[in-house]
Design a protein around this motif. Structure first.
Motif, PDB file in Angstrom:
ATOM      1  N   ARG A   1       0.824  -1.209   0.000  1.00 52.39           N
ATOM      2  CA  ARG A   1       0.000   0.000   0.000  1.00 52.39           C
ATOM      3  C   ARG A   1       0.856   1.257   0.000  1.00 52.39           C
ATOM      4  O   ARG A   1       0.409   2.317  -0.394  1.00 52.39           O
ATOM      5  CB  ARG A   1      -0.913   0.022   1.227  1.00 52.39           C
ATOM      6  N   GLU A   2       2.097   1.117   0.508  1.00 60.76           N
ATOM      7  CA  GLU A   2       3.048   2.225   0.553  1.00 60.76           C
ATOM      8  C   GLU A   2       4.405   1.715   0.099  1.00 60.76           C
ATOM      9  O   GLU A   2       4.792   0.591   0.430  1.00 60.76           O
ATOM     10  CB  GLU A   2       3.176   2.779   1.973  1.00 60.76           C
ATOM     11  N   LEU A   3       5.146   2.543  -0.630  1.00 66.29           N
ATOM     12  CA  LEU A   3       6.436   2.122  -1.166  1.00 66.29           C
ATOM     13  C   LEU A   3       7.408   1.677  -0.083  1.00 66.29           C
ATOM     14  O   LEU A   3       8.206   0.762  -0.291  1.00 66.29           O
ATOM     15  CB  LEU A   3       7.063   3.253  -1.981  1.00 66.29           C
ATOM     16  N   ALA A   4       7.342   2.285   1.077  1.00 68.44           N
ATOM     17  CA  ALA A   4       8.264   1.946   2.161  1.00 68.44           C
ATOM     18  C   ALA A   4       8.079   0.516   2.655  1.00 68.44           C
ATOM     19  O   ALA A   4       8.979  -0.043   3.287  1.00 68.44           O
ATOM     20  CB  ALA A   4       8.089   2.924   3.316  1.00 68.44           C
ATOM     21  N   GLN A   5       6.952  -0.105   2.350  1.00 67.60           N
ATOM     22  CA  GLN A   5       6.703  -1.474   2.795  1.00 67.60           C
ATOM     23  C   GLN A   5       7.479  -2.508   1.994  1.00 67.60           C
ATOM     24  O   GLN A   5       7.654  -3.629   2.447  1.00 67.60           O
ATOM     25  CB  GLN A   5       5.204  -1.791   2.715  1.00 67.60           C
ATOM     26  N   TRP A   6       7.946  -2.161   0.805  1.00 66.52           N
ATOM     27  CA  TRP A   6       8.658  -3.123  -0.050  1.00 66.52           C
ATOM     28  C   TRP A   6      10.155  -2.976   0.211  1.00 66.52           C
ATOM     29  O   TRP A   6      10.775  -2.016  -0.232  1.00 66.52           O
ATOM     30  CB  TRP A   6       8.344  -2.896  -1.529  1.00 66.52           C
ATOM     31  N   VAL A   7      10.727  -3.940   0.916  1.00 63.90           N
ATOM     32  CA  VAL A   7      12.143  -3.854   1.283  1.00 63.90           C
ATOM     33  C   VAL A   7      13.073  -4.293   0.160  1.00 63.90           C
ATOM     34  O   VAL A   7      14.280  -4.051   0.234  1.00 63.90           O
ATOM     35  CB  VAL A   7      12.455  -4.667   2.561  1.00 63.90           C
ATOM     36  N   TRP A   8      12.527  -4.901  -0.882  1.00 63.27           N
ATOM     37  CA  TRP A   8      13.368  -5.445  -1.953  1.00 63.27           C
ATOM     38  C   TRP A   8      13.556  -4.446  -3.085  1.00 63.27           C
ATOM     39  O   TRP A   8      13.455  -4.782  -4.259  1.00 63.27           O
ATOM     40  CB  TRP A   8      12.798  -6.783  -2.448  1.00 63.27           C
ATOM     41  N   SER A   9      13.790  -3.209  -2.710  1.00 65.44           N
ATOM     42  CA  SER A   9      14.116  -2.163  -3.682  1.00 65.44           C
ATOM     43  C   SER A   9      15.018  -1.153  -3.000  1.00 65.44           C
ATOM     44  O   SER A   9      15.207  -1.189  -1.773  1.00 65.44           O
ATOM     45  CB  SER A   9      12.853  -1.480  -4.214  1.00 65.44           C
ATOM     46  N   SER A  10      15.530  -0.242  -3.777  1.00 64.03           N
ATOM     47  CA  SER A  10      16.389   0.807  -3.212  1.00 64.03           C
ATOM     48  C   SER A  10      15.565   1.977  -2.673  1.00 64.03           C
ATOM     49  O   SER A  10      16.139   2.926  -2.129  1.00 64.03           O
ATOM     50  CB  SER A  10      17.411   1.282  -4.241  1.00 64.03           C
ATOM     51  N   TYR A  11      14.245   1.929  -2.778  1.00 57.16           N
ATOM     52  CA  TYR A  11      13.420   3.022  -2.264  1.00 57.16           C
ATOM     53  C   TYR A  11      13.709   3.334  -0.794  1.00 57.16           C
ATOM     54  O   TYR A  11      13.898   4.506  -0.440  1.00 57.16           O
ATOM     55  CB  TYR A  11      11.924   2.740  -2.470  1.00 57.16           C
ATOM     56  N   PRO A  12      13.743   2.328   0.112  1.00 61.01           N
ATOM     57  CA  PRO A  12      14.016   2.661   1.522  1.00 61.01           C
ATOM     58  C   PRO A  12      15.341   3.403   1.728  1.00 61.01           C
ATOM     59  O   PRO A  12      15.451   4.228   2.639  1.00 61.01           O
ATOM     60  CB  PRO A  12      14.027   1.294   2.219  1.00 61.01           C
ATOM     61  N   ASP A  13      16.318   3.133   0.883  1.00 60.06           N
ATOM     62  CA  ASP A  13      17.602   3.838   0.990  1.00 60.06           C
ATOM     63  C   ASP A  13      17.439   5.307   0.628  1.00 60.06           C
ATOM     64  O   ASP A  13      17.921   6.195   1.346  1.00 60.06           O
ATOM     65  CB  ASP A  13      18.648   3.193   0.073  1.00 60.06           C
ATOM     66  N   TYR A  14      16.781   5.563  -0.489  1.00 61.05           N
ATOM     67  CA  TYR A  14      16.597   6.952  -0.941  1.00 61.05           C
ATOM     68  C   TYR A  14      15.636   7.729  -0.042  1.00 61.05           C
ATOM     69  O   TYR A  14      15.767   8.942   0.083  1.00 61.05           O
ATOM     70  CB  TYR A  14      16.111   6.976  -2.387  1.00 61.05           C
ATOM     71  N   ALA A  15      14.697   7.033   0.571  1.00 59.41           N
ATOM     72  CA  ALA A  15      13.729   7.693   1.457  1.00 59.41           C
ATOM     73  C   ALA A  15      14.282   7.885   2.865  1.00 59.41           C
ATOM     74  O   ALA A  15      13.579   8.384   3.743  1.00 59.41           O
ATOM     75  CB  ALA A  15      12.427   6.892   1.494  1.00 59.41           C
ATOM     76  N   GLY A  16      15.526   7.489   3.103  1.00 61.98           N
ATOM     77  CA  GLY A  16      16.160   7.665   4.402  1.00 61.98           C
ATOM     78  C   GLY A  16      15.707   6.668   5.451  1.00 61.98           C
ATOM     79  O   GLY A  16      15.888   6.900   6.643  1.00 61.98           O
ATOM     80  N   LEU A  17      15.141   5.527   5.024  1.00 65.52           N
ATOM     81  CA  LEU A  17      14.630   4.529   5.955  1.00 65.52           C
ATOM     82  C   LEU A  17      15.618   3.388   6.202  1.00 65.52           C
ATOM     83  O   LEU A  17      15.403   2.560   7.075  1.00 65.52           O
ATOM     84  CB  LEU A  17      13.322   3.943   5.406  1.00 65.52           C
TER      85      LEU A  17
END
Length: 189
Positions: free
Chosen positions: A132-148
């Motif tokens: 439902r939210e991009l931060a929930q998917w750990v198998w991408s670089s999104y959490p890195d760029y989002a500072g998570l």
């Protein structure tokens, strides 16, 4: 798999999926193992700017390093996929091709398309209804760029420079979530 036609300094969207669109990642350990192999085989040739692993495919946004051995890069990509395939075959008692025969490498000729690809790769789990939210998917670089998360696979400074990305995590998250022209698929594939 034929050699990829890569050129130094250029940006590419590299992707492949499971043969017959079948699953290629069955467990968290499979995702981690693939990322370990990705780091081992490709980072000496390519700067990884963004990545996303989905249950039946993967996406990479890369920049070819100035001193990349381009023939070795194609060989190492082949080794990455074949060694991962052998491990999955042993672990799950399967046979035959795991990946489609040809890994694609689409050159992104403009920064506009490269930025759209960057956002598209990160939006993939949301668009597929996996989260439902991009931060929930750990198998991408999104959490890195989002500072998570403090991941080290992506060369975030190269991505910021090449794609003119914001430096603040909140601005980055908004950019990724809201940037994607509707007609972008034809350019990225």
């Amino acid at each position: 798999m034929p050699a990829l036609n890569l050129q130094p300094h250029k940006l590419y969207h590299i992707y492949n999926r499971g043969n017959n669109r079948e699953t290629i990642f069955y467990s968290p350990e499979n995702y981690r193992f693939f990322l370990t192999k990705l780091r081992r085989y490709l980072t000496s040739h390519l700067r990884i700017l963004a990545w996303c692993l989905m249950p039946n495919h993967f996406h990479l946004l890369v920049q070819v390093r100035e001193n990349a051995d381009l023939s070795r890069c194609s060989t190492d990509l082949r080794l990455l996929l074949s060694s991962y395939t052998r491990a999955i075959q042993r672990q799950y008692g399967r046979t035959g091709s795991l990946f489609q025969q040809h890994t694609k490498a689409k050159e992104l000729a403009s920064n506009e398309y490269a930025l759209a690809c960057f956002c598209y790769i990160h939006q993939n789990p949301l668009r597929a209804g996996m989260v439902r939210e991009l931060a929930q998917w750990v198998w991408s670089s999104y959490p890195d760029y989002a500072g998570l998360r403090n991941g080290t696979l992506c060369d975030q400074s190269a991505a910021a420079q090449v794609l003119d990305l914001p430096t603040e995590a909140a601005q980055m998250a908004r950019l990724i979530q809201h940037t994607l022209p509707e007609d972008i698929a034809g350019v990225l594939y």
